[in-house]
Write a protein that holds these residues in place. Structure first.
Motif, mmCIF file in Angstrom:
data_model
loop_
_atom_site.group_PDB
_atom_site.id
_atom_site.type_symbol
_atom_site.label_atom_id
_atom_site.label_comp_id
_atom_site.label_asym_id
_atom_site.label_seq_id
_atom_site.Cartn_x
_atom_site.Cartn_y
_atom_site.Cartn_z
ATOM 1 N N LEU A 146 0.829 -1.210 0.000
ATOM 2 C CA LEU A 146 0.000 0.000 0.000
ATOM 3 C C LEU A 146 0.858 1.253 0.000
ATOM 4 C CD1 LEU A 146 -3.022 1.001 0.327
ATOM 5 C CD2 LEU A 146 -2.477 1.213 2.756
ATOM 6 N N VAL A 147 1.858 1.305 0.877
ATOM 7 C CA VAL A 147 2.699 2.496 0.981
ATOM 8 C C VAL A 147 3.613 2.624 -0.235
ATOM 9 C CG1 VAL A 147 4.434 3.674 2.393
ATOM 10 C CG2 VAL A 147 2.571 2.423 3.492
ATOM 11 N N ALA A 148 4.075 1.484 -0.767
ATOM 12 C CA ALA A 148 4.891 1.542 -1.983
ATOM 13 C C ALA A 148 4.094 2.154 -3.132
ATOM 14 C CB ALA A 148 5.377 0.143 -2.357
ATOM 15 N N GLY A 149 2.807 1.803 -3.222
ATOM 16 C CA GLY A 149 1.966 2.396 -4.250
ATOM 17 C C GLY A 149 1.781 3.886 -4.044
ATOM 18 N N LEU A 150 1.662 4.300 -2.802
ATOM 19 C CA LEU A 150 1.540 5.728 -2.509
ATOM 20 C C LEU A 150 2.774 6.486 -2.948
ATOM 21 C CD1 LEU A 150 0.309 8.244 -1.023
ATOM 22 C CD2 LEU A 150 1.442 7.380 1.048
ATOM 23 N N LEU A 151 3.940 5.985 -2.570
ATOM 24 C CA LEU A 151 5.176 6.695 -2.869
ATOM 25 C C LEU A 151 5.485 6.699 -4.362
ATOM 26 C CD1 LEU A 151 7.447 5.448 0.080
ATOM 27 C CD2 LEU A 151 5.996 7.473 -0.038
ATOM 28 N N LYS A 152 5.029 5.671 -5.068
ATOM 29 C CA LYS A 152 5.362 5.549 -6.486
ATOM 30 C C LYS A 152 4.372 6.276 -7.386
ATOM 31 C CE LYS A 152 6.244 2.100 -10.090
ATOM 32 N NZ LYS A 152 6.308 0.647 -10.393
ATOM 33 N N ALA A 153 3.091 6.189 -7.063
ATOM 34 C CA ALA A 153 2.068 6.630 -8.009
ATOM 35 C C ALA A 153 1.297 7.868 -7.581
ATOM 36 C CB ALA A 153 1.084 5.477 -8.275
ATOM 37 N N GLU A 154 1.121 8.081 -6.284
ATOM 38 C CA GLU A 154 0.281 9.186 -5.836
ATOM 39 C C GLU A 154 1.059 10.504 -5.881
ATOM 40 O OE1 GLU A 154 -2.878 9.139 -4.859
ATOM 41 O OE2 GLU A 154 -3.356 7.054 -4.423
ATOM 42 N N GLU A 155 0.329 11.565 -6.153
ATOM 43 C CA GLU A 155 0.936 12.892 -6.223
ATOM 44 C C GLU A 155 0.119 13.883 -5.404
ATOM 45 O OE1 GLU A 155 1.114 13.946 -10.310
ATOM 46 O OE2 GLU A 155 2.658 12.481 -10.827
ATOM 47 N N GLY A 156 0.759 14.984 -5.058
ATOM 48 C CA GLY A 156 0.058 16.082 -4.416
ATOM 49 C C GLY A 156 -0.076 15.983 -2.914
ATOM 50 N N LYS A 180 11.114 0.902 8.220
ATOM 51 C CA LYS A 180 11.641 1.187 6.878
ATOM 52 C C LYS A 180 10.691 2.091 6.109
ATOM 53 C CE LYS A 180 13.238 -0.905 2.597
ATOM 54 N NZ LYS A 180 12.442 0.020 1.783
ATOM 55 N N LEU A 181 9.394 1.849 6.259
ATOM 56 C CA LEU A 181 8.434 2.698 5.562
ATOM 57 C C LEU A 181 8.470 4.123 6.107
ATOM 58 C CD1 LEU A 181 5.354 0.333 5.177
ATOM 59 C CD2 LEU A 181 7.172 0.842 3.524
ATOM 60 N N VAL A 182 8.690 4.252 7.406
ATOM 61 C CA VAL A 182 8.821 5.593 7.980
ATOM 62 C C VAL A 182 10.033 6.302 7.381
ATOM 63 C CG1 VAL A 182 9.198 6.905 10.100
ATOM 64 C CG2 VAL A 182 7.642 4.956 10.113
ATOM 65 N N ARG A 183 11.128 5.572 7.245
ATOM 66 C CA ARG A 183 12.316 6.160 6.636
ATOM 67 C C ARG A 183 12.042 6.563 5.185
ATOM 68 N NH1 ARG A 183 14.952 1.328 8.619
ATOM 69 N NH2 ARG A 183 15.441 0.801 6.460
ATOM 70 N N ASP A 184 11.363 5.677 4.461
ATOM 71 C CA ASP A 184 11.063 5.983 3.058
ATOM 72 C C ASP A 184 10.157 7.212 2.939
ATOM 73 O OD1 ASP A 184 12.556 3.789 2.380
ATOM 74 O OD2 ASP A 184 10.842 2.473 2.010
ATOM 75 N N VAL A 185 9.147 7.273 3.786
ATOM 76 C CA VAL A 185 8.235 8.415 3.745
ATOM 77 C C VAL A 185 8.986 9.697 4.080
ATOM 78 C CG1 VAL A 185 6.253 9.485 4.896
ATOM 79 C CG2 VAL A 185 6.138 7.088 4.197
ATOM 80 N N TYR A 186 9.836 9.648 5.108
ATOM 81 C CA TYR A 186 10.585 10.846 5.473
ATOM 82 C C TYR A 186 11.529 11.263 4.351
ATOM 83 C CZ TYR A 186 13.603 14.092 7.951
ATOM 84 O OH TYR A 186 14.307 15.216 8.318
ATOM 85 N N GLY A 187 12.173 10.290 3.701
ATOM 86 C CA GLY A 187 13.039 10.611 2.577
ATOM 87 C C GLY A 187 12.285 11.285 1.445
ATOM 88 N N ASN A 188 11.067 10.800 1.158
ATOM 89 C CA ASN A 188 10.258 11.425 0.116
ATOM 90 C C ASN A 188 9.813 12.823 0.521
ATOM 91 O OD1 ASN A 188 9.028 9.568 -2.362
ATOM 92 N ND2 ASN A 188 9.906 8.366 -0.699
ATOM 93 N N LEU A 189 9.466 12.979 1.779
ATOM 94 C CA LEU A 189 9.069 14.297 2.252
ATOM 95 C C LEU A 189 10.221 15.292 2.125
ATOM 96 C CD1 LEU A 189 7.101 13.319 5.498
ATOM 97 C CD2 LEU A 189 6.122 14.219 3.374
ATOM 98 N N LYS A 190 11.391 14.851 2.519
ATOM 99 C CA LYS A 190 12.548 15.743 2.505
ATOM 100 C C LYS A 190 12.942 16.112 1.079
ATOM 101 C CE LYS A 190 17.234 16.139 4.375
ATOM 102 N NZ LYS A 190 18.289 15.454 5.171
ATOM 103 N N SER A 191 12.999 15.113 0.204
ATOM 104 C CA SER A 191 13.362 15.405 -1.185
ATOM 105 C C SER A 191 12.278 16.206 -1.895
ATOM 106 C CB SER A 191 13.619 14.105 -1.946
ATOM 107 O OG SER A 191 12.455 13.296 -1.977
ATOM 108 N N GLY A 192 11.044 16.123 -1.414
ATOM 109 C CA GLY A 192 9.960 16.883 -2.010
ATOM 110 C C GLY A 192 9.829 18.286 -1.465
ATOM 111 N N GLY A 193 10.715 18.684 -0.552
ATOM 112 C CA GLY A 193 10.700 20.045 -0.044
ATOM 113 C C GLY A 193 9.812 20.262 1.168
ATOM 114 N N PHE A 194 9.247 19.183 1.716
ATOM 115 C CA PHE A 194 8.391 19.330 2.899
ATOM 116 C C PHE A 194 9.259 19.438 4.147
ATOM 117 C CE2 PHE A 194 6.230 17.422 6.546
ATOM 118 C CZ PHE A 194 5.077 18.184 6.590
ATOM 119 N N GLU A 195 8.893 20.344 5.034
ATOM 120 C CA GLU A 195 9.610 20.509 6.288
ATOM 121 C C GLU A 195 8.666 20.240 7.449
ATOM 122 O OE1 GLU A 195 11.519 24.272 6.444
ATOM 123 O OE2 GLU A 195 12.791 23.872 4.696
ATOM 124 N N PRO A 196 8.932 19.192 8.242
ATOM 125 C CA PRO A 196 8.067 18.906 9.394
ATOM 126 C C PRO A 196 8.089 20.045 10.404
ATOM 127 C CG PRO A 196 9.537 17.060 8.881
ATOM 128 C CD PRO A 196 10.016 18.225 8.087
#
Length: 245
Positions: A146-156, A180-196
């Motif tokens: 489920l999360v892999a699909g989110l990170l790969k296909a979902e936008e916005g 691992k999914l938390v790490r992946d999500v954080y990596g996507n957030l960071k590379s996408g310019g999101f700042e917690p």
């Protein structure tokens, strides 16, 4: 004689008048015991009214009957046709009901049907509920997919306007112990310019340490210090070691 007749009539009238009713004192009772009606088997009852419309109830029942009979073509037809006819509120209510009853396989199908609708926009609150359902039902592999699909296909979904939903989604992954999914999500957030914000930074640090991910926690802590001092983060992703299994 007239006087006697009048008196007799008055006496008869008085005799025939019913006695005045007495007000009986009401018995003193304690609070009434609530009456509850439960299902006759282990299935959760369907909720009517504002939660589920008649159409949503019928769709959920039809899905469960088809799944119990092992009729996959019928399940597919119900998902594509019956659920597809529901309005947004009813489809989301049917999804929530399947999650409530721990019908995680059918809930995944309903969630996929919702994501195909024209009105759908990436909703991390829905993802968080789905992750919680899968974790509760012991389906960790489905969480990964489920999360892999989110990170790969979902936008916005990487937006400062989604800070609350992102925090809720990360909490669900933490509760499911998916480091691992938390790490992946954080990596996507960071590379996408999101700042917690400060709360999410500290929650990530504590949560990753609790899950034994000290290297990832230290990296997030360094990012937090940069953010706290400078007000922004560098755009590079987390080091490769954080993405290792």
């Amino acid at each position: 004689m007239a006087s006697l007749s009048l008196s007799t009539t008055r006496l008869i009238f008085l005799r025939r008048s019913p006695p005045p009713q007495q007000q009986l004192p009401c018995p003193s009772h304690g609070p009434a015991a609530p009456v509850t009606c439960g299902p006759r088997d282990n299935r959760g009852k369907l909720l009517r009214g504002r939660t589920l419309s008649t159409e949503a109830i019928l769709a959920v029942q039809a899905l469960k009957r088809a799944a119990a009979a092992g009729d996959e073509p019928k399940v597919h037809r119900i998902v594509s046709v019956d659920l597809g006819r529901l309005i947004k509120a009813d489809l989301l209510a049917a999804l929530a009901e399947l999650q409530r009853q721990n019908e995680w396989g059918l809930a995944l199908k309903a969630f996929a049907a919702a994501r195909r609708e024209p009105w759908y926009r990436t909703d991390l609150a829905l993802y968080a509920e789905m992750v919680s359902t899968l974790a509760r039902c012991g389906a960790p592999d489905e969480i990964d997919a489920l999360v892999a699909g989110l990170l790969k296909a979902e936008e916005g979904w990487i937006s400062s306007e989604n800070t609350k939903e992102i925090s809720r989604f990360v909490r669900a992954l933490m509760a499911a112990e998916k480091a691992k999914l938390v790490r992946d999500v954080y990596g996507n957030l960071k590379s996408g310019g999101f700042e917690p914000d400060e709360f999410l930074f500290k929650f990530l640090i504590r949560g990753l340490r609790r899950l034994g991910e000290d290297a990832a926690a230290e990296e997030v802590e360094r990012d937090f210090e940069v953010w706290y001092e400078c007000g922004s983060l560098p755009m590079e992703p987390l080091p490769e070691i954080i993405y290792m299994n």
